[in-house]
Design a protein around this motif. Sequence first.
Motif, mmCIF file in Angstrom:
data_model
loop_
_atom_site.group_PDB
_atom_site.id
_atom_site.type_symbol
_atom_site.label_atom_id
_atom_site.label_comp_id
_atom_site.label_asym_id
_atom_site.label_seq_id
_atom_site.Cartn_x
_atom_site.Cartn_y
_atom_site.Cartn_z
ATOM 1 N N PRO A 1 25.947 -23.431 -7.006
ATOM 2 C CA PRO A 1 27.242 -23.485 -7.699
ATOM 3 C C PRO A 1 27.521 -24.813 -8.393
ATOM 4 O O PRO A 1 28.304 -24.853 -9.346
ATOM 5 N N ASP A 2 26.886 -25.905 -7.931
ATOM 6 C CA ASP A 2 27.125 -27.226 -8.524
ATOM 7 C C ASP A 2 26.151 -27.557 -9.652
ATOM 8 O O ASP A 2 26.171 -28.659 -10.195
ATOM 9 N N TYR B 1 30.595 -24.081 0.012
ATOM 10 C CA TYR B 1 31.081 -25.038 -0.992
ATOM 11 C C TYR B 1 32.603 -25.042 -0.978
ATOM 12 O O TYR B 1 33.226 -23.975 -1.026
ATOM 13 N N ARG C 1 29.721 -29.818 0.130
ATOM 14 C CA ARG C 1 28.704 -28.821 -0.226
ATOM 15 C C ARG C 1 27.762 -28.731 0.963
ATOM 16 O O ARG C 1 27.127 -29.726 1.333
ATOM 17 N N THR D 1 19.048 -31.427 -6.000
ATOM 18 C CA THR D 1 20.490 -31.619 -5.977
ATOM 19 C C THR D 1 21.005 -31.986 -7.364
ATOM 20 O O THR D 1 20.281 -32.511 -8.207
ATOM 21 N N ASP E 1 27.192 -34.826 -8.194
ATOM 22 C CA ASP E 1 28.470 -34.253 -7.772
ATOM 23 C C ASP E 1 29.067 -35.214 -6.752
ATOM 24 O O ASP E 1 28.365 -35.690 -5.861
ATOM 25 N N ARG F 1 30.982 -34.638 -4.307
ATOM 26 C CA ARG F 1 31.072 -34.068 -2.962
ATOM 27 C C ARG F 1 29.744 -34.271 -2.218
ATOM 28 O O ARG F 1 28.670 -34.049 -2.783
ATOM 29 N N PHE G 1 26.489 -33.560 -0.048
ATOM 30 C CA PHE G 1 25.658 -32.373 0.136
ATOM 31 C C PHE G 1 24.951 -32.504 1.472
ATOM 32 O O PHE G 1 24.342 -33.546 1.770
#
Length: 316
Positions: free
Chosen positions: A123-124, A140, A145, A158, A161, A163, A165
């Motif tokens: 999704p990212d 997510y 994530r 990756t 982002d 956020r 992970f």
Amino acid sequence: MSGSDPALPDEVLAEAAEWFATLGDEPVSEAERQRWRAWLAASESHRRAWRRLADLDRRLGTLPAAPARRALSAAGRSRRRFLKGGAGLAVLAASGGLAWSRAPLWRADLRTTVGEIREQPLPDGGRLWLNTDTAVDLDYSADHRRLRLLAGEVLIETAADPRPFTVLTAAGAARPLGTRFGVRLTDTGTRVAVWSGRVALAPADAPGRGAVVAAGQQRHFDARHCAAATPLAGHGGAGWERGMLVADDRPLGEFLEELSRYRRGVIHCDPDAAGLRLVGSFPLADTGRVLRSLPEALPVDVTFLTPWWVSVSRAG
């Protein structure tokens, strides 16, 4: 069990387990093999029971209950003990008694079957590859994530982002920093391989004993500690994400154990052939072809006793 695979009588499963033990106990005479073939040919229920036991032996490699796998492998050490204990476990599992160990996997967000390799956008904007017989859940949210690896192996690229992970397994957490890395479940924990960037490991029961895996390294860890880093073979990936199994002067026994993850059934390698060294790249889309090609590369004989039981021995 599904309606298309009705329950088998316990006595038939017990017979299949006995033959499983017999053929796993070296040496096996040709007369014994002929009796097994006759038993297999005598009934469709015999063949179904054998397929179920062979598939169980393969799938036990991904179950969290390592003692169950050891019980099946105990066949070669003691046929009688196996029939009293291990075979009972095999019958229980084949009858559905261990279904709880696999049931959550069927509800996973993403999964592959044996032999299937799948690429999945995240999704990212990152990318995820699922290896054979793999299951993952994705979580997510606005502030994190998370990917939970339930079975098998993944390769991840990756995306940038803010956020964090995290990859979660029963052994603990792996937190990458801008990486291309792989995570694989083993019988004793989790193995993390890094091709670019870094990954921080945090054992579930001892997060203070964590470690960092740098590019070009791999580490194994369990819930309590991290093993020392070792050099990583390959450049940019594991090879399987491209549908290839790479052997770079690899022992044949180790190669066949890896190949067995991509097909249903059993690949048996005689000890005197297991140490032969193999070099090459082999397409995973047709494991039967790979097996049949081995005599062209090494002095071995490959015998397909059934489509799901293959024996590899030194030629001559």
